[in-house]
Design a protein around this motif. Structure first.
Motif, PDB file in Angstrom:
ATOM      1  N   UNK A 238      28.577  32.319  40.531  1.00 38.52           N
ATOM      2  CA  UNK A 238      29.545  31.632  41.055  1.00 38.52           C
ATOM      3  C   UNK A 238      29.284  30.421  41.939  1.00 38.52           C
ATOM      4  N   UNK A 239      29.663  29.233  41.816  1.00 45.62           N
ATOM      5  CA  UNK A 239      29.022  28.204  42.477  1.00 45.62           C
ATOM      6  C   UNK A 239      30.380  27.390  42.892  1.00 45.62           C
ATOM      7  N   UNK A 240      30.201  26.271  43.686  1.00 45.06           N
ATOM      8  CA  UNK A 240      31.443  25.632  44.189  1.00 45.06           C
ATOM      9  C   UNK A 240      31.136  24.233  43.271  1.00 45.06           C
ATOM     10  N   UNK A 241      32.113  23.343  43.645  1.00 46.63           N
ATOM     11  CA  UNK A 241      32.071  22.158  42.917  1.00 46.63           C
ATOM     12  C   UNK A 241      30.848  20.994  43.080  1.00 46.63           C
ATOM     13  N   UNK A 242      30.069  21.522  44.245  1.00 49.19           N
ATOM     14  CA  UNK A 242      28.888  20.768  44.420  1.00 49.19           C
ATOM     15  C   UNK A 242      27.627  21.625  43.666  1.00 49.19           C
ATOM     16  N   UNK A 243      28.007  22.734  43.023  1.00 48.31           N
ATOM     17  CA  UNK A 243      26.829  23.309  42.477  1.00 48.31           C
ATOM     18  C   UNK A 243      26.174  24.315  43.509  1.00 48.31           C
ATOM     19  N   UNK A 280      35.846  46.144  41.007  1.00 45.49           N
ATOM     20  CA  UNK A 280      35.478  44.814  41.498  1.00 45.49           C
ATOM     21  C   UNK A 280      34.110  45.001  42.122  1.00 45.49           C
ATOM     22  N   UNK A 281      33.540  43.640  42.473  1.00 44.67           N
ATOM     23  CA  UNK A 281      32.056  43.500  43.140  1.00 44.67           C
ATOM     24  C   UNK A 281      32.201  42.430  43.944  1.00 44.67           C
ATOM     25  N   UNK A 282      31.078  42.204  44.754  1.00 44.40           N
ATOM     26  CA  UNK A 282      31.034  40.892  45.332  1.00 44.40           C
ATOM     27  C   UNK A 282      29.619  40.051  44.897  1.00 44.40           C
ATOM     28  N   UNK A 283      29.621  38.888  45.137  1.00 48.92           N
ATOM     29  CA  UNK A 283      28.739  37.969  44.681  1.00 48.92           C
ATOM     30  C   UNK A 283      27.282  38.308  45.812  1.00 48.92           C
ATOM     31  N   UNK A 322      28.654  34.632  32.706  1.00 53.41           N
ATOM     32  CA  UNK A 322      29.244  33.432  32.923  1.00 53.41           C
ATOM     33  C   UNK A 322      29.005  32.570  33.956  1.00 53.41           C
ATOM     34  N   UNK A 323      29.207  31.354  33.810  1.00 48.75           N
ATOM     35  CA  UNK A 323      29.054  30.434  35.009  1.00 48.75           C
ATOM     36  C   UNK A 323      30.540  29.866  35.513  1.00 48.75           C
ATOM     37  N   UNK A 324      30.912  30.275  36.805  1.00 45.72           N
ATOM     38  CA  UNK A 324      32.200  30.169  37.188  1.00 45.72           C
ATOM     39  C   UNK A 324      31.874  29.024  38.275  1.00 45.72           C
ATOM     40  N   UNK A 325      32.898  28.178  38.317  1.00 47.77           N
ATOM     41  CA  UNK A 325      32.843  27.150  39.395  1.00 47.77           C
ATOM     42  C   UNK A 325      34.185  26.985  39.991  1.00 47.77           C
ATOM     43  N   UNK A 326      34.014  27.063  41.557  1.00 44.16           N
ATOM     44  CA  UNK A 326      35.342  27.217  42.097  1.00 44.16           C
ATOM     45  C   UNK A 326      35.669  25.818  42.706  1.00 44.16           C
TER      46      UNK A 326
END
Length: 708
Positions: A238-243, A280-283, A322-326
């Motif tokens: 899981x990454x944000x819009x800046x990677x 569930x789990x956490x990153x 999966x590559x998840x972008x928030x």
């Protein structure tokens, strides 16, 4: 205390119980429950049967002598040579919490409620003696298989003879029985209860589902298939819009929402339920996660948001990482002030823009000494809602916040002084209305959130209330019948007493407000209506009104009053279905509930009647005689119609030639279904069609082809 009739559980098992009880003189003496278990077939004693007694709890306001905390205590005993057992403990008990486990030739037995309401429960220091009659035993057999149909050897098949009970550490109590499948996957449960829960587990397989079997006494169910799914794991980052990696993000996997958590199985009376509907789990610090084991091939992954936008996607569990972008979303900020304009510190602020459950929003924030709050990751919305809870002030809702695009937005909120509502509710006889649930809401509504509770909708409320947005639910009276609700604004509040079907409108006051319930015989709830033509609104004076009542009240209802200008129907205390018709007009029908504690007014618009002939055939165009036809105006709401001169409640069996001639239908688009008998699931829809009826002088025709 409840109805003196046997419980549904007891009736399903064919159990009979008799009681004799007495009140102990010493308040410190133990509560004693004794009893005897005998067979239904010959009244002989059941020897060596395990009897389980769960001391239940009363949540909310507990009476003296009852357990106040969860979980409750579980006691066991074994019947002696005469079939007798005995329990002693300190405190109260609900008699429905006693279960006699099955033996080799008897099924599960319990206790039906007594004809003496005082023995519906056993209060502290009371004593009671019961007799339980055990029905013939039930059994089940089948195979344990994987998802490809290959037998799974050595699988553990667990059975609970009723509900699962939790231990003191809140884990589930061990099964009542466990068997191991053989090399070919075969298993047999020699005896089980009529409402048994069956689960299976095996090494290398994830928990998949459980079966809840409603087995009749003496029934022996064969051919059960317990399917195990091999463990699946999902991974990703899981990454944000800046990677940049997002650490500590909670990811939840839920069972495919299109399947639901419970579904019918291929066996009559057996329901398949999801054993693990979510996990569930956490990153980690680098944003990576590993989720599992998962028993399903498709799940819905969700990330709740804050400080980024919430994220949700339906994915396959056997796919690639999966590559998840928030995404960033919007920023909503402002200052929380008191009535005097000074900032409030320590106020809890949350946004409902996520469409999540009120009162359980992710990422609540707390204001600092400057009263400033900041909500991040807010989605685009034309009616976002913010709630504020602060000690010493009325809890508040700020609605109608427009967020057209990601960016920064501001909404300052001023709180009002807190008010307290205290009422004392008395029965018609003047006794305290103790330990009862009271539904309530205020007169302030939340813009953009329609009311989802029919009770409030029928009382004239179009939108959800502030109390709902703040996660405030029904309140409970104490032993004196007193109900106290604090942190309110100064306005009008509606109280609904469900069991007595009455409403009160009150406002906060420094004094306790006393309310007395009206005797049931004095309640008069009516439907007052006027019948008009749907085409021109002209009054129709030649019409008929019919009412169908689902329950009986304490007295006979008043006769229907029908005049040229209006009609009056007494609704009664339960559900009533009213329909109105006039010559050459379609039916009007609506259901009303006396439990909504109000009178109703309606303008009944009757359109001109239309006709439709439905023919049900198979693929060879031969008539299907064993079929039911249902007609809907707004699916799934069915309509009343006439068929061959008789009134039909939305559906009817076809004639010998496979046709149905329906009359007195409303105009517009109609959805028509044909159902045929199914060996396991009763009547099943086998064909569907639609037709637009507009011409009153024409008989429309529709052919439905049933494909077996």
């Amino acid at each position: 205390m409840g109805s003196p009739q046997p419980t549904a559980w007891a009736l399903a098992l064919g159990i009979l119980a008799t009681f004799s009880g007495s009140k102990a003189q010493d308040i410190d003496s133990p509560t004693v429950l004794t009893g005897r278990v005998i067979r239904e077939v010959d009244a002989s004693p059941v020897v060596g049967a395990t009897v389980r007694l769960q001391r239940p709890i009363r949540i909310n306001y507990c009476a003296t002598g009852w357990v106040h905390e969860q979980p409750s205590t579980v006691l066991f005993d074994e019947t002696d040579a005469d079939g007798r057992f005995e329990f002693q403990w300190q405190g109260g008990l609900g008699l429905h919490s006693l279960v006699v486990m099955p033996t080799a030739d008897t099924g599960v037995a319990g206790i039906a409620r007594s004809s003496r309401p005082a023995l519906d429960v056993v209060e502290a220091s009371e004593s009671a003696d019961v007799v339980c009659i055990a029905p013939p035993h039930c059994s089940a057999s089948g195979r344990t298989l994987d998802e490809r149909g290959v037998p799974v050897a050595g699988a553990q098949v667990h059975v609970w003879h009723g509900t699962k009970i939790r231990n003191a550490d809140r884990t589930t109590m061990a099964p009542d029985a466990t068997v191991i499948s053989d090399a070919a996957g075969h298993f047999r449960l020699a005896s089980l209860g009529a409402g048994a829960i069956i689960e299976v587990e095996a090494e290398g397989f994830a928990p998949n589902h459980s079966l809840r079997a409603r087995v009749e006494p003496g029934e022996h169910m064969r051919g059960l298939r317990l399917v195990l799914h091999r463990e699946r794991f999902m991974s990703g980052r899981v990454v944000d819009e800046a990677g940049d990696a997002r650490a500590g993000v909670t990811i939840t996997a839920r069972r495919d929402s299109f399947r639901g958590d419970a579904e019918r199985s291929e066996w009559p009376g057996v329901v398949r339920q999801a054993a693990t509907p979510w996990t569930s789990t956490t990153t980690a610090d680098d944003g990576t996660f590993r989720l599992g084991p998962l028993p399903y091939d498709t799940v819905t992954l969700t990330i709740p948001g804050m400080p980024k936008l919430p994220w949700s996607k339906r994915v396959d569990t056997d796919g690639a990482p999966l590559a998840i972008t928030l995404e960033r979303g919007a920023r909503l900020t402002g200052i929380v002030r008191g009535p005097d304009g000074s900032p409030i510190s320590g106020a809890a602020v949350a946004t409902h823009a996520y469409n999540a459950t009120p009162g359980r929003q992710p990422g609540d924030v707390v204001t600092g000494s400057d009263g400033v709050y900041e909500l991040l990751g807010v989605p685009v919305s034309d009616s976002a809602v913010v709630t504020v809870k602060a000690a010493g002030h009325a809890w508040a809702v700020s609605d109608g916040i427009v967020i057209p695009a990601p960016g920064s937005y501001r909404r300052d909120i001023t709180l009002e002084p807190a008010a307290t509502l205290t009422v004392r509710i008395l029965t018609p006889e003047g006794e305290p209305y103790a330990h009862q649930s009271i539904a309530w809401r205020g007169d302030r509504a939340v813009a953009g959130q329609p009311v989802r509770n029919r009770r409030w909708e029928l009382l004239g409320f179009a939108n959800a209330s502030w109390s709902h947005a703040l996660g405030r639910r029904d309140a409970y009276t104490d032993e004196e019948g007193v109900l106290t609700i604090d942190a309110l604004y100064a306005g009008e509040y509606t109280l609904h007493v469900p069991r007595h079907e009455q409403i009160f409108r009150v406002s906060p006051s420094p004094q306790t407000i006393e309310l007395r319930l009206t005797p049931a015989d004095d309640l008069r709830r009516r439907l007052v209506g006027r019948v008009v033509s749907a085409e021109d609104g002209g009054c129709l004076d030649d019409y008929d009104v019919t009412v169908q009542r689902g329950t009986r009240g304490p007295r006979e209802p008043d006769p229907i009053e029908a005049r040229a200008d209006q009609f009056t129907v007494e609704i009664g205390r339960g559900n009533s279905r009213v329909w109105v018709t006039a010559p050459d007009r379609a039916y009007w029908v609506e259901s009303f509930s006396g439990s909504d504690a109000l009178n109703f007014q309606r303008v009944v618009e009757l359109p001109r009647a239309h006709r439709l002939t439905v023919r049900v055939v198979d693929r060879d165009h031969a008539p299907v005689r064993m079929s039911n036809v249902a007609i809907y105006a707004n699916f799934p709401a069915s309509v009343l119609f006439d068929a061959d001169g008789r009134l039909c409640p939305g559906f009817s069996r076809v004639n010998r030639d496979g046709t149905l001639h329906a009359d007195r239908l409303p105009p517009g688009f109609l959805t028509v279904t044909a159902s045929v008998p199914h060996p396991y699931h009763g009547w099943t829809i086998a064909a569907l069609g639609s037709v637009n009826v507009t011409d009153v002088d024409r008989t429309y025709e529709l052919e439905l082809v049933v494909d077996p």
